[in-house]
Design a protein around this motif. Structure first.
Motif, PDB file in Angstrom:
ATOM      1  N   SER A   1       0.807  -1.223   0.000  1.00 27.72           N
ATOM      2  CA  SER A   1       0.000   0.000   0.000  1.00 27.72           C
ATOM      3  C   SER A   1       0.838   1.270   0.000  1.00 27.72           C
ATOM      4  N   SER A   2       2.082   1.215   0.485  1.00 26.82           N
ATOM      5  CA  SER A   2       2.908   2.414   0.537  1.00 26.82           C
ATOM      6  C   SER A   2       3.364   2.878  -0.836  1.00 26.82           C
ATOM      7  N   SER A   3       3.499   1.956  -1.789  1.00 29.05           N
ATOM      8  CA  SER A   3       3.966   2.327  -3.136  1.00 29.05           C
ATOM      9  C   SER A   3       2.886   2.183  -4.198  1.00 29.05           C
ATOM     10  N   LEU A   4       1.912   1.295  -3.990  1.00 31.00           N
ATOM     11  CA  LEU A   4       0.927   0.977  -5.014  1.00 31.00           C
ATOM     12  C   LEU A   4       0.021   2.165  -5.305  1.00 31.00           C
ATOM     13  N   LYS A   5      -0.167   2.449  -6.610  1.00 33.38           N
ATOM     14  CA  LYS A   5      -1.053   3.529  -7.041  1.00 33.38           C
ATOM     15  C   LYS A   5      -2.354   3.006  -7.630  1.00 33.38           C
ATOM     16  N   GLU A   6      -2.311   1.830  -8.233  1.00 27.39           N
ATOM     17  CA  GLU A   6      -3.503   1.311  -8.914  1.00 27.39           C
ATOM     18  C   GLU A   6      -3.595  -0.198  -8.750  1.00 27.39           C
ATOM     19  N   LEU A   7      -4.797  -0.662  -8.410  1.00 30.12           N
ATOM     20  CA  LEU A   7      -5.099  -2.090  -8.301  1.00 30.12           C
ATOM     21  C   LEU A   7      -6.321  -2.379  -9.152  1.00 30.12           C
ATOM     22  N   ILE A   8      -6.188  -3.329 -10.075  1.00 30.43           N
ATOM     23  CA  ILE A   8      -7.286  -3.699 -10.963  1.00 30.43           C
ATOM     24  C   ILE A   8      -7.627  -5.165 -10.724  1.00 30.43           C
ATOM     25  N   LEU A   9      -8.866  -5.420 -10.352  1.00 29.44           N
ATOM     26  CA  LEU A   9      -9.344  -6.783 -10.120  1.00 29.44           C
ATOM     27  C   LEU A   9     -10.447  -7.077 -11.116  1.00 29.44           C
ATOM     28  N   THR A  10     -10.272  -8.114 -11.906  1.00 31.22           N
ATOM     29  CA  THR A  10     -11.247  -8.470 -12.926  1.00 31.22           C
ATOM     30  C   THR A  10     -11.703  -9.912 -12.717  1.00 31.22           C
ATOM     31  N   ASN A  11     -13.017 -10.078 -12.495  1.00 34.41           N
ATOM     32  CA  ASN A  11     -13.605 -11.404 -12.289  1.00 34.41           C
ATOM     33  C   ASN A  11     -12.867 -12.181 -11.204  1.00 34.41           C
ATOM     34  N   MET A  12     -12.728 -11.533 -10.067  1.00 37.49           N
ATOM     35  CA  MET A  12     -12.056 -12.149  -8.920  1.00 37.49           C
ATOM     36  C   MET A  12     -13.070 -12.499  -7.831  1.00 37.49           C
ATOM     37  N   PRO A  13     -12.729 -13.426  -6.912  1.00 38.86           N
ATOM     38  CA  PRO A  13     -13.666 -13.815  -5.853  1.00 38.86           C
ATOM     39  C   PRO A  13     -14.101 -12.616  -5.004  1.00 38.86           C
ATOM     40  N   ASP A  14     -15.369 -12.606  -4.628  1.00 41.06           N
ATOM     41  CA  ASP A  14     -15.904 -11.501  -3.826  1.00 41.06           C
ATOM     42  C   ASP A  14     -15.177 -11.369  -2.497  1.00 41.06           C
ATOM     43  N   THR A  15     -14.770 -12.482  -1.929  1.00 40.98           N
ATOM     44  CA  THR A  15     -14.106 -12.439  -0.617  1.00 40.98           C
ATOM     45  C   THR A  15     -12.805 -11.641  -0.689  1.00 40.98           C
ATOM     46  N   LEU A  16     -12.078 -11.767  -1.795  1.00 40.47           N
ATOM     47  CA  LEU A  16     -10.828 -11.033  -1.960  1.00 40.47           C
ATOM     48  C   LEU A  16     -11.099  -9.538  -2.076  1.00 40.47           C
ATOM     49  N   GLU A  17     -12.097  -9.183  -2.881  1.00 47.23           N
ATOM     50  CA  GLU A  17     -12.441  -7.776  -3.058  1.00 47.23           C
ATOM     51  C   GLU A  17     -12.871  -7.150  -1.726  1.00 47.23           C
ATOM     52  N   GLU A  18     -13.686  -7.846  -0.968  1.00 47.51           N
ATOM     53  CA  GLU A  18     -14.187  -7.328   0.305  1.00 47.51           C
ATOM     54  C   GLU A  18     -13.052  -7.150   1.310  1.00 47.51           C
ATOM     55  N   ASP A  19     -12.122  -8.090   1.319  1.00 49.18           N
ATOM     56  CA  ASP A  19     -11.004  -8.016   2.250  1.00 49.18           C
ATOM     57  C   ASP A  19     -10.138  -6.790   1.968  1.00 49.18           C
TER      58      ASP A  19
ATOM     59  N   GLU B   1      -5.288   0.713   4.993  1.00 49.16           N
ATOM     60  CA  GLU B   1      -4.035   1.030   4.306  1.00 49.16           C
ATOM     61  C   GLU B   1      -4.189   1.118   2.789  1.00 49.16           C
ATOM     62  N   TRP B   2      -5.347   0.655   2.256  1.00 47.19           N
ATOM     63  CA  TRP B   2      -5.584   0.706   0.815  1.00 47.19           C
ATOM     64  C   TRP B   2      -6.390   1.938   0.404  1.00 47.19           C
ATOM     65  N   GLU B   3      -6.650   2.840   1.300  1.00 50.51           N
ATOM     66  CA  GLU B   3      -7.532   3.968   0.999  1.00 50.51           C
ATOM     67  C   GLU B   3      -6.975   4.886  -0.089  1.00 50.51           C
ATOM     68  N   LYS B   4      -5.660   5.008  -0.168  1.00 47.53           N
ATOM     69  CA  LYS B   4      -5.057   5.898  -1.160  1.00 47.53           C
ATOM     70  C   LYS B   4      -4.783   5.206  -2.493  1.00 47.53           C
ATOM     71  N   VAL B   5      -5.095   3.945  -2.595  1.00 50.15           N
ATOM     72  CA  VAL B   5      -4.879   3.182  -3.834  1.00 50.15           C
ATOM     73  C   VAL B   5      -6.140   3.259  -4.689  1.00 50.15           C
TER      74      VAL B   5
END
Length: 594
Positions: free
Chosen positions: A547-565, A571-575
């Motif tokens: 989260s300290s370096s990541l600017k963009e996260l793209i999830l396509t057709n991924m499990p709902d549990t992963l997205e919710e987590d 720490e992912w608020e700025k991504v």
């Protein structure tokens, strides 16, 4: 765009100017307000101009800007006048393209070379300067816009700012540097002054947006470049090009044409007369949907670039392979097999730098013929497994020391992905981009790959052992893409201090992957992460460290549990997180040979 306020103007200038002496920037606020009057384009161009000067000279340079009703034009005029002589024709050449036209970098560089605006070959002469350097200089001066970037931040397409078309390019057309033929009129250089000793009413470079019916024979006598933008819809082949070539050949004198660029013209009619153009260096037929090209194309003595990508052409004249000056050959899986192999010249094109889109069947060219291609820097091949094992892989590993980009695809007799017998490539120390399609040996060790790699893409590799510990040791790897079935394991671990400079990671369709672990200090610079269709991935460990370096996260057709987590972690608020649900066809059954 609205005019900017004084603080906004200074902020934009600060963002676009390149200098190590940042303390001088605030002193420019009043000058920027006076000269640019809040106009963003004027500020950007001024920043590009001052980036080439010492800050101590900035006031002196801006003092040469004349106040006018149009500050953008005044700043642009000064910026153009300040260009070194070698950059001015490169910039003016963009005037041949329509306003707002997106120009592929590949196309622009090859045209510059053919026109002699840039000296570049594979001979490495001291006086040679790469087109990349000229382009970078113009971008740094904000005279060219990059329209689209690759993942590695190299440019894909570009365009000229609209104000150049309004204020600079018309003067270039008036002086005879180029001419534009539109539906409504033909803008040729004016008739010269009768007292002048030199006639300037010559059509040297023509950008044609319609047919050529308005051309007079006298206009064509000195034609050097013909770029057509006649992209009419329909299914009628474009015959006007053939008419033009016949006119040129029939005229008295020497055919001077060096550039014939017909990209996107629907099926231009070409006859064998094209072989009578002894100075032709560039023949662009990309996206023309041609079914064949005249045999005489292979006899053109000066040909440097032949582009037949995205056409229906399946076979090239055999004489092409004997071209002494050919440097860049772009194709679309054009077949090279036994019938052609028997007719191949004894020597291969000695100056070939780019070879893309060649399809080699069971019988490859002889090793001696391939060894003649030592100057290759870019190579894209689709090969039958038998050719790969016997000839192609050893040739690449042992002979191509200058190779920078390699795309290699292995197929079987049914054109399905097959095994790819990778050999040690540590001697290919110029290689920075590698794209492999086909099942690799059980373990891909870092010692088999050159330490110079910056971009690595794997597809259908069928790796059973986790490749991340080894790949993480590549010191220069910026981009890693693991596509469908590249890894068949259930767990993947990125070890501590691995991937020290990785910025982009893409994981697509790793069907068995269930758990991904990132140890401490792994991927410290990662900025973009994309995960697509990894349906079983629901366990992650150490992700929060990204989260300290990541600017963009793209999830396509991924499990709902992963997205919710991910979404519930602070720490992912700025991504910037993008979640896609797309319709995909199911993956084809895995029938390729291991």
């Amino acid at each position: 765009m609205r005019k900017l306020t004084s603080p906004e103007s200074l902020k934009l200038f600060s963002k676009r100017v390149r200098t190590n002496n940042r303390s001088e920037i605030p002193k420019m606020e009043q000058i920027i307000d006076e000269k640019c009057q809040g106009l963003p384009l004027a500020i950007v161009v001024l920043a590009g101009l001052l980036s080439t000067k010492e800050p101590s000279n900035w006031s002196k340079v801006t003092g040469r800007i004349n106040f006018s009703d149009d500050p953008s034009k005044a700043v642009l005029t000064l910026a153009y006048q300040d260009l070194p002589p070698h950059l001015k024709p490169c910039l003016l050449y963009l005037g041949l393209f329509p306003k707002e036209f997106v120009i592929p970098i590949r196309r622009l560089f090859r045209l510059w070379e053919a026109e002699g605006l840039v000296k570049c070959s594979n001979q490495g002469s001291p006086e040679e300067v790469s087109p990349e350097k000229y382009f970078e200089d113009l971008v740094e001066r904000n005279m060219i816009e990059v329209a689209r970037w690759r993942l590695d931040r190299s440019p894909i397409t570009s365009r000229a700012p609209g104000i150049l078309h309004d204020n600079v390019f018309p003067d270039a057309a008036e002086s005879g540097f180029f001419s534009v033929v539109t539906t409504f009129s033909m803008h040729l250089p004016p008739t010269p002054n009768p007292s002048s000793d030199v006639s300037t009413r010559f059509l040297r470079r023509a950008a044609v947006y319609t047919d050529i019916s308005k051309f007079q024979d006298e206009d064509l006598k000195h034609l050097r470049s013909y770029i057509s933008f006649n992209n009419r819809k329909g299914d009628t082949p474009a015959d006007e090009v053939n008419q033009l070539l016949h006119k040129i050949i029939k005229m008295d004198g020497f055919a001077l044409i060096t550039v014939l660029d017909l990209e996107h013209v629907y099926k231009p009619v070409l006859s064998e007369v094209i072989g009578k153009l002894p100075l032709l260096k560039y023949l662009g037929l990309r996206w023309t949907f041609l079914d064949s090209i005249p045999k005489s194309v292979g006899d053109l003595p000066s040909l440097e670039t032949l582009d037949v990508k995205h056409t229906n052409i399946t076979c090239l004249p055999k004489s092409i392979w004997n071209s002494k000056k050919l440097q860049h050959l772009y194709m679309n899986n054009i077949h090279l097999d036994v019938p052609i192999r028997k007719q191949l010249p004894h020597e291969s094109p000695p100056n070939l730098v780019t070879l893309r889109g060649l399809l080699i069947g069971k019988k490859s060219p002889s090793k001696d013929w391939l060894n003649g291609l030592k100057g290759l820097t870019t190579l894209a091949l689709t090969c039958h497994i038998e050719s790969l094992e016997e000839i192609i892989v050893p040739w690449i590993s042992e002979s191509l020391k200058n190779l920078r980009s390699l795309k290699l695809r292995s197929i079987d007799e049914f054109s399905r992905p097959s095994s790819l017998p990778l050999q040690i490539m540590s001697d290919n120390q110029s290689l920075s981009e590698l794209y492999l399609t086909g099942s690799l040996p059980p373990e891909i060790g870092v010692t088999q790959l050159p330490q110079t790699l910056k971009m690595l893409s794997l597809a259908v590799s069928k790796l059973e052992h986790d490749p991340m510990p080894d790949l993480g040791k590549l010191p220069n790897l910026n981009i890693l893409r693991l596509f469908a079935r590249s890894y068949l394991g259930k767990e993947m671990t990125c070890q501590s201090k691995g991937f020290p400079v990785l910025r982009v990671l893409k994981l697509w369709m790793l069907e068995e992957l269930e758990k991904w672990t990132l140890q401490e200090d792994s991927m410290p610079l990662l900025r973009e992460l994309e995960i697509r269709r990894c349906a079983k991935l629901n366990k992650t460990d150490g992700w929060q460290r990204l989260s300290s370096s990541l600017k963009e996260l793209i999830l396509t057709n991924m499990p709902d549990t992963l997205e919710e987590d991910i979404k519930k972690r602070k720490e992912w608020e700025k991504v910037r997180i993008t979640v896609n649900i797309w319709e995909f066809d199911p993956l084809p059954p895995d029938t390729a040979k291991a």
